[in-house]
Design a protein around this motif. Structure first.
Motif, mmCIF file in Angstrom:
data_model
loop_
_atom_site.group_PDB
_atom_site.id
_atom_site.type_symbol
_atom_site.label_atom_id
_atom_site.label_comp_id
_atom_site.label_asym_id
_atom_site.label_seq_id
_atom_site.Cartn_x
_atom_site.Cartn_y
_atom_site.Cartn_z
ATOM 1 N N MET A 179 7.455 -5.374 -8.868
ATOM 2 C CA MET A 179 7.370 -4.253 -7.920
ATOM 3 C C MET A 179 6.934 -2.994 -8.535
ATOM 4 S SD MET A 179 10.861 -2.904 -5.978
ATOM 5 C CE MET A 179 11.487 -2.208 -7.484
ATOM 6 N N ILE A 180 7.116 -2.618 -9.653
ATOM 7 C CA ILE A 180 6.533 -1.549 -10.058
ATOM 8 C C ILE A 180 5.059 -1.555 -10.347
ATOM 9 C CG2 ILE A 180 6.324 -0.464 -12.470
ATOM 10 C CD1 ILE A 180 9.229 -0.945 -13.205
ATOM 11 N N ILE A 181 4.570 -2.908 -10.490
ATOM 12 C CA ILE A 181 3.070 -2.908 -10.539
ATOM 13 C C ILE A 181 2.484 -2.734 -9.250
ATOM 14 C CG2 ILE A 181 1.175 -4.721 -10.921
ATOM 15 C CD1 ILE A 181 2.779 -5.766 -13.183
ATOM 16 N N MET A 182 3.343 -3.421 -8.186
ATOM 17 C CA MET A 182 2.596 -3.291 -6.651
ATOM 18 C C MET A 182 2.637 -2.040 -6.376
ATOM 19 S SD MET A 182 4.473 -5.053 -3.538
ATOM 20 C CE MET A 182 5.853 -3.960 -3.631
ATOM 21 N N LEU A 183 3.795 -1.392 -6.486
ATOM 22 C CA LEU A 183 4.013 0.325 -6.076
ATOM 23 C C LEU A 183 2.659 1.155 -6.890
ATOM 24 C CD1 LEU A 183 7.789 0.676 -5.658
ATOM 25 C CD2 LEU A 183 6.012 0.373 -4.059
ATOM 26 N N SER A 184 2.651 1.017 -8.092
ATOM 27 C CA SER A 184 1.824 1.538 -8.867
ATOM 28 C C SER A 184 0.329 1.353 -8.342
ATOM 29 C CB SER A 184 1.942 1.379 -10.243
ATOM 30 O OG SER A 184 2.887 1.464 -10.928
ATOM 31 N N LEU A 185 -0.128 0.150 -8.064
ATOM 32 C CA LEU A 185 -1.207 -0.108 -7.569
ATOM 33 C C LEU A 185 -1.600 0.513 -6.211
ATOM 34 C CD1 LEU A 185 -1.982 -3.979 -8.890
ATOM 35 C CD2 LEU A 185 -2.954 -1.781 -9.727
ATOM 36 N N MET A 186 -0.460 0.604 -5.439
ATOM 37 C CA MET A 186 -0.508 0.989 -3.911
ATOM 38 C C MET A 186 -0.773 2.498 -3.890
ATOM 39 S SD MET A 186 2.291 -1.060 -1.709
ATOM 40 C CE MET A 186 2.784 0.473 -1.293
ATOM 41 N N PHE A 187 -0.337 3.151 -4.840
ATOM 42 C CA PHE A 187 -0.360 4.725 -4.870
ATOM 43 C C PHE A 187 -1.546 5.098 -5.747
ATOM 44 C CE2 PHE A 187 4.209 4.353 -3.565
ATOM 45 C CZ PHE A 187 3.839 4.762 -2.426
ATOM 46 N N ILE A 188 -2.313 4.438 -6.452
ATOM 47 C CA ILE A 188 -3.365 4.901 -7.531
ATOM 48 C C ILE A 188 -4.454 5.555 -6.606
ATOM 49 C CG2 ILE A 188 -5.204 4.133 -8.956
ATOM 50 C CD1 ILE A 188 -3.294 2.462 -10.392
ATOM 51 N N PRO A 189 -4.867 4.924 -5.298
ATOM 52 C CA PRO A 189 -6.124 5.396 -4.793
ATOM 53 C C PRO A 189 -5.763 6.850 -4.004
ATOM 54 C CG PRO A 189 -5.791 3.139 -4.111
ATOM 55 C CD PRO A 189 -4.743 3.328 -4.966
ATOM 56 N N PHE A 190 -4.396 7.019 -3.559
ATOM 57 C CA PHE A 190 -3.859 8.171 -2.994
ATOM 58 C C PHE A 190 -3.773 9.336 -4.098
ATOM 59 C CE2 PHE A 190 -1.745 5.212 -0.116
ATOM 60 C CZ PHE A 190 -2.417 5.504 0.982
ATOM 61 N N LEU A 191 -3.353 8.784 -5.500
ATOM 62 C CA LEU A 191 -3.517 9.958 -6.484
ATOM 63 C C LEU A 191 -4.809 10.201 -6.898
ATOM 64 C CD1 LEU A 191 -0.704 8.689 -8.760
ATOM 65 C CD2 LEU A 191 -0.438 10.497 -7.202
ATOM 66 N N ALA A 192 -5.810 9.259 -6.590
ATOM 67 C CA ALA A 192 -7.198 9.882 -6.807
ATOM 68 C C ALA A 192 -7.797 10.710 -5.886
ATOM 69 C CB ALA A 192 -8.091 8.691 -6.857
ATOM 70 N N SER A 193 -7.561 10.627 -4.560
ATOM 71 C CA SER A 193 -7.954 11.434 -3.544
ATOM 72 C C SER A 193 -7.340 12.847 -3.845
ATOM 73 C CB SER A 193 -7.662 10.897 -2.234
ATOM 74 O OG SER A 193 -6.281 10.775 -1.979
ATOM 75 N N ILE A 194 -6.031 12.747 -4.142
ATOM 76 C CA ILE A 194 -5.200 14.368 -4.278
ATOM 77 C C ILE A 194 -5.987 14.979 -5.713
ATOM 78 C CG2 ILE A 194 -2.955 15.394 -5.247
ATOM 79 C CD1 ILE A 194 -1.645 13.107 -3.690
ATOM 80 N N GLY A 195 -6.206 14.231 -6.773
ATOM 81 C CA GLY A 195 -6.650 14.930 -7.795
ATOM 82 C C GLY A 195 -8.161 15.279 -7.575
ATOM 83 N N ARG A 196 -8.962 14.756 -6.833
ATOM 84 C CA ARG A 196 -10.229 15.424 -6.404
ATOM 85 C C ARG A 196 -10.204 16.416 -5.273
ATOM 86 N NH1 ARG A 196 -14.012 10.577 -4.837
ATOM 87 N NH2 ARG A 196 -12.161 9.607 -4.289
ATOM 88 N N GLY A 197 -9.020 16.788 -4.696
ATOM 89 C CA GLY A 197 -9.181 17.809 -3.899
ATOM 90 C C GLY A 197 -9.192 17.452 -2.423
ATOM 91 N N GLU A 198 -9.409 16.092 -1.988
ATOM 92 C CA GLU A 198 -9.517 15.620 -0.806
ATOM 93 C C GLU A 198 -8.563 15.651 -0.021
ATOM 94 O OE1 GLU A 198 -11.649 12.193 -0.958
ATOM 95 O OE2 GLU A 198 -13.154 12.668 -1.841
ATOM 96 N N GLN A 199 -8.445 15.719 1.319
ATOM 97 C CA GLN A 199 -7.426 15.745 2.218
ATOM 98 C C GLN A 199 -7.345 14.718 3.152
ATOM 99 O OE1 GLN A 199 -6.550 19.471 3.927
ATOM 100 N NE2 GLN A 199 -5.580 20.303 1.876
#
Length: 69
Positions: free
Chosen positions: A49-69
């Protein structure tokens, strides 16, 4: 995993392959720790479950890190 991917580009250079072995070792240590305090099915469920949740939220964190909305 996503830090040096060509589509994410958080890091300029590839991560060294030794980090993968460390990640497997830490996963195994975490599983063993869960297994001592809980049963095998519960510890497997929590680890996956931790692996699944981590893999789900990594793309969202990447878009936040680049400043996209």
């Amino acid at each position: 995993m996503y830090l040096s991917n060509k589509n994410q580009r958080w890091l300029k250079k590839q991560i060294k392959s030794g980090w993968r072995a460390l990640a497997y070792l830490l996963f195994l240590a975490a599983f063993m720790g869960f297994n001592t305090s809980m049963g095998i099915p519960v510890s497997l469920f929590i680890c996956f479950m931790i692996i699944m949740l981590s893999l789900m939220f990594i793309p969202f964190l990447a878009s936040i890190g680049r400043g996209e909305q």
